[in-house]
Each structure stands twice: as C-alpha cells, then as structure tokens.
Scaffold this active site. Structure first.
Site, short mmCIF file in Angstrom:
data_model
loop_
_atom_site.label_atom_id
_atom_site.label_comp_id
_atom_site.label_asym_id
_atom_site.label_seq_id
_atom_site.Cartn_x
_atom_site.Cartn_y
_atom_site.Cartn_z
N LYS A 194 0.86 -1.19 0.00
CA LYS A 194 0.00 0.00 0.00
C LYS A 194 0.89 1.23 0.00
O LYS A 194 2.02 1.19 0.49
CB LYS A 194 -0.87 0.02 1.26
CG LYS A 194 -2.13 0.84 1.11
CD LYS A 194 -3.25 0.01 0.52
CE LYS A 194 -4.49 0.81 0.25
NZ LYS A 194 -5.61 -0.09 -0.11
N ASP A 246 -7.07 4.36 -4.29
CA ASP A 246 -7.73 4.20 -2.99
C ASP A 246 -8.37 5.57 -2.74
O ASP A 246 -8.58 6.33 -3.70
CB ASP A 246 -6.71 3.80 -1.91
CG ASP A 246 -7.37 3.26 -0.63
OD1 ASP A 246 -7.74 2.09 -0.59
OD2 ASP A 246 -7.55 4.05 0.34
N1 GLU Z 1 -7.37 0.25 -2.72
C1 GLU Z 1 -8.15 -0.92 -3.05
C2 GLU Z 1 -8.20 -1.84 -1.86
O1 GLU Z 1 -8.27 -1.38 -0.74
C3 GLU Z 1 -7.73 -1.57 -4.36
C4 GLU Z 1 -6.31 -1.95 -4.50
C5 GLU Z 1 -5.91 -2.43 -5.87
O2 GLU Z 1 -6.74 -2.51 -6.77
O3 GLU Z 1 -4.72 -2.74 -6.03
O4 GLU Z 1 -8.23 -3.04 -1.96
#
Ligand code: GLU
Length: 448
Positions: A126, A166
């Site tokens: 992340k 996100d």
């Molecule tokens: N931010 C999204 C999550 O919390 C998607 C992440 C992604 O698609 O890599 O899963």
C-alpha cells in the site's frame, strides 16, 4: 488472544509505537489465529507470524511540488511493500491528509490477506501521501502526481509492485501517474498500475468492482440464511467510488438505499438515493453532499456531521463504505436496536473492534473488509491478466469472473470458519483462510 501469540503482539506494539491503526489491524488478525497455531505449531517455530507483521520494505520520501500560486509545497510519500509470498506487491495509493505510516501499514497488512483471499497471484502493499486533492486544481493534482511518481517509479513494475487507487486516487490521478512513469522509463508497461482508463489498458468493471463485490458478498451471506436483498432497506456511508457502486448494485437487486455521506455530514433520502444525481455531484462536479439535498428536494434531509450519524437511520443492511473506524460501538447499538440483519465493510476497517463484537454477539451477519471489499483488487488482478495477454474482455465476461471470485471468497471464509469450529464467523474465516495460503507459501520459500 491466544497466549502463544501474545509475545508476537507485544513485539509488534513495541516496534511500531504510535501506529494505532496498524496495531488494531494486527490485533484483529492475531485474535483469529489461536486455533491455527495450535493445529500447525511449525508456523510458530518458523516465526511466520512475526515475519508477516514486519513489512519486507518501507519507503518514505519527500514530494515537492509547486501550487497554482507559485508556492513550493512539501508532502510526504509512502510505499510499504508488505509481503510478496503470493505475487508482486499489490495495493492502492491513498491521498488524504490523515495519511501517515501507521495508516499505510494497516492498509498494507490488510491487503496481504485480502489479496490472498481473491485466489489471484498478488502479494500485499500500500502507499500514498498526506496530500489532499480536495480543492486543488487539475494542474496542481497533475504536478503532485508527477513529483510523486518521480520517486516511486524506481520501486514499482509489473513484476515488482503494482499500485492502484484508494481514497483520493481515482482515474484522473492514475492517468497522471501512468503518464509520468511512461515518460521516465520510456516503457509502455501497462501492468505497472491498475485502474487505468479503458482506452489505455484499463479493465471494464474495475470502476464498479469494489462496491459491486461488497453487495455480492452480502447477497451470498443472506442466501446462507435463505434471504435476499430484495425489499431490504440499506444504509450506505460515504459517497466515493465504493459507496456509489455498492448503491448501484444494491438498487439493482431490489434494495432501497436511503443514505450517503461525506465528511460534512449525511443525507437521508427515504424514497431512495437518486444515484444519477449523486454521481453528478460527487463524481463529476466533486461537490459536497448537501448539494444533493438542495437539488433533490422532497423528503431528503441533510444532517451535518456532529449533529448525528448515518447509522442512526433504520436499516436492514448497513454498508460502511467511507473510511477506517467510522462505525463505533454506539453506532452498532443503534443499528441493532433498529433490527439490522447484515453488515459488510466496503471500506477498509470501518468498524471498530467493539462494534464488530456487538454485531457478532447479536448473530448479525458481519463481513470484514478483507473479504467483502476484495472485489476491487481482484478486478485489478483481472486487469493485470488482460495487460499481460494484451487483451481486453467484455463487460459481462469480466462481471461474471468477479461474481465467481466473490462467491469463492464467501464460500472459503464460511468453510474455514466451520473447519475451525466457528460457523458463521466470517471474520475468523477470512483471517484464517487468507493467512494460511500466505503462510504456506512463506514456509515453502524459506527464511527470506
Ligand atoms: N485500494 C483498493 C483496496 O483497498 C484496491 C487496491 C488495488 O486494486 O490494487 O483493496
């Protein structure tokens, strides 16, 4: 928590002072793993749990950029590459003023298990920044994204680490980030980012996937009790991408969605949210939620934040789709006294530990985010598949793949919970089945 896991938890607390969201996310997983380490003591011998709690790599960097007034602004950028046992690090970027290392680590930690649950070959990571896109011009957002990528590009790649969106990072930001990556590397590497535009390597259904997936999970939970969404009243918090598409699919399945919110307050619209109007205000105009009430008229009401919570509205199903720790013990009590039957986390960790316990003790169907909101990242993995084969799939085919993945997650969580003597406990089921796959891969790959 199991006494064999307590020392691990103590060490995590000591090593990560002040990172309360990260500790909360670790606690939630460790609380489910007692029966697992009793059955598989070799996991403790190989320190798999200590290892999983320590990111493989954490990158923190300065992001300088120039605002429209010509002033130099400084933000902080992060990328936490948490675990690559199952595949390249995968997870979104969050741009929000609340971002600090503890938020990115909680999200990255959750992502490991979420990504594992999807069954796709993706590790967990992340990133993000304390930059706030709210009120910034497109040019400012572009300059910020270009500066952010000027450092990030050296750490990512289709086989290394694949960021996405996100909170605060949507199609616009992914476009600017992709453009700068391409410019610096001189590579059209579609698989380096997901959430791209449809004409340049994006996937159909990716935009809708997180919210849709959450509602699919609710459908499967309700089916386990011979129930459906048809005719149910649903309360949704948030008005971003997850909330909008959760509302859309819930409405399609016959539910009446009566709320939406943002940081300024919430809307209660007993006749049902007018989704086209909500999309226009939040998606197109980037406006505030009280504009909705002004334009909708009728019985729709706006309740400013501080004057009440969206969870006071009577609902059969509650979908927290805004942000972490937005549904507290008192909110759970309000929902329970209004007869809620199912709660699913569209956001990451929106429900506090106390609220989660209250729902579980009342035998309410409760879906943790790492299962219920995994549809977004699962569809990101489908985007990566299309990029790798230089192909693009149709909407229905991609939707059906997502549907199948969400059913698989539901069934695996239910089966793991059952196997460990906790039938109906989707929190334990998600943590155990997400963890086991990563742990086995880590054992197989040796001490790294
Ligand atoms: N931010 C999204 C999550 O919390 C998607 C992440 C992604 O698609 O890599 O899963």
């Amino acid at each position: 928590m199991d006494e064999k896991l307590q020392p691990v938890r103590d060490a995590v607390l000591k090593r990560n002072p002040g990172e309360k969201e990260f500790i909360q996310a670790v606690d939630e997983v460790l609380e489910s793993l007692g029966p697992v380490v009793s059955r598989r003591p070799e996991l403790l011998d190989a320190s798999v749990i200590e290892r999983i709690c320590e990111p493989e790599r954490q990158i923190i960097f300065r992001v300088p950029w120039v605002d429209d007034a010509g002033k130099v602004q400084i933000n902080r950028g992060f990328r936490v590459e948490f675990n690559s046992a199952l595949g390249p690090y995968k997870g979104g970027l969050r741009f929000h003023p609340s971002v600090y290392l503890g938020i990115i680590k909680f999200l990255g930690f959750e992502q490991i298990f979420k990504n594992s649950l999807t069954g796709m070959p993706i590790g967990g990571g992340k990133g993000g920044s304390d930059f706030s896109p709210a009120g910034r011009s497109d040019e400012e957002v572009m300059r910020f994204c270009q500066s952010f990528m000027t450092e990030l590009y050296r750490h990512i790649g289709e086989y290394t680490d694949v960021p996405a969106g996100d909170i605060g990072v949507g199609g616009r930001e992914i476009g600017y980030l992709f453009g700068q990556y391409k410019r610096i590397t001189n590579r059209y590497e579609s698989g380096v980012l997901t959430g791209k535009g449809l004409s340049w390597g994006g996937s159909l259904v990716r935009t809708e996937a997180t919210g849709y997936g959450t509602v699919m999970f609710v459908q499967d939970m309700l089916a386990s009790r011979n129930d459906t969404l048809d005719g149910k009243t649903v309360s949704v918090s948030g008005s971003g991408n997850v909330a909008i598409y959760a509302t859309e699919l819930a409405q399609r399945f016959g539910a009446n969605v009566v709320t939406a919110s943002d940081s300024s307050g919430y809307v209660h619209d007993p006749k049902g949210i007018d989704l086209e109007l909500l999309k226009q205000i939040k998606d197109v105009e980037r406006g505030r939620i009280n504009d909705y009430v002004e334009r909708r008229g009728g019985s729709a009401k706006f309740i400013p934040s501080g004057k009440g919570s969206v969870w006071e509205v009577s609902a059969d199903v509650a979908l927290p789709c805004a942000t972490q720790n937005e549904l507290h013990g008192k909110d759970a009590k309000a929902l329970l006294s209004n007869g809620v039957v199912a709660v699913a986390e569209g956001a990451n960790m929106p429900t506090t530990a106390e609220a989660t316990r209250l729902f579980q003790n009342a035998d309410v169907l409760f879906a943790p985010g790492k299962a219920a909101n995994a549809g977004g990242v699962a569809t990101s993995a489908l985007e990566m598949q299309q990029n790798a084969s230089r192909d693009s799939w149709g909407f229905d085919y991609t939707y059906d793949r997502l549907r199948e993945i969400m059913r698989g997650i539901h069934d695996n969580c239910a089966a793991s919970a059952e196997d460990y003597g906790l039938p109906g406990n989707y929190v334990a089921g998600a943590n155990i089945s997400g963890f086991m796959k990563v742990a086995d891969a880590m054992l197989a790959q040796g001490v790294i």
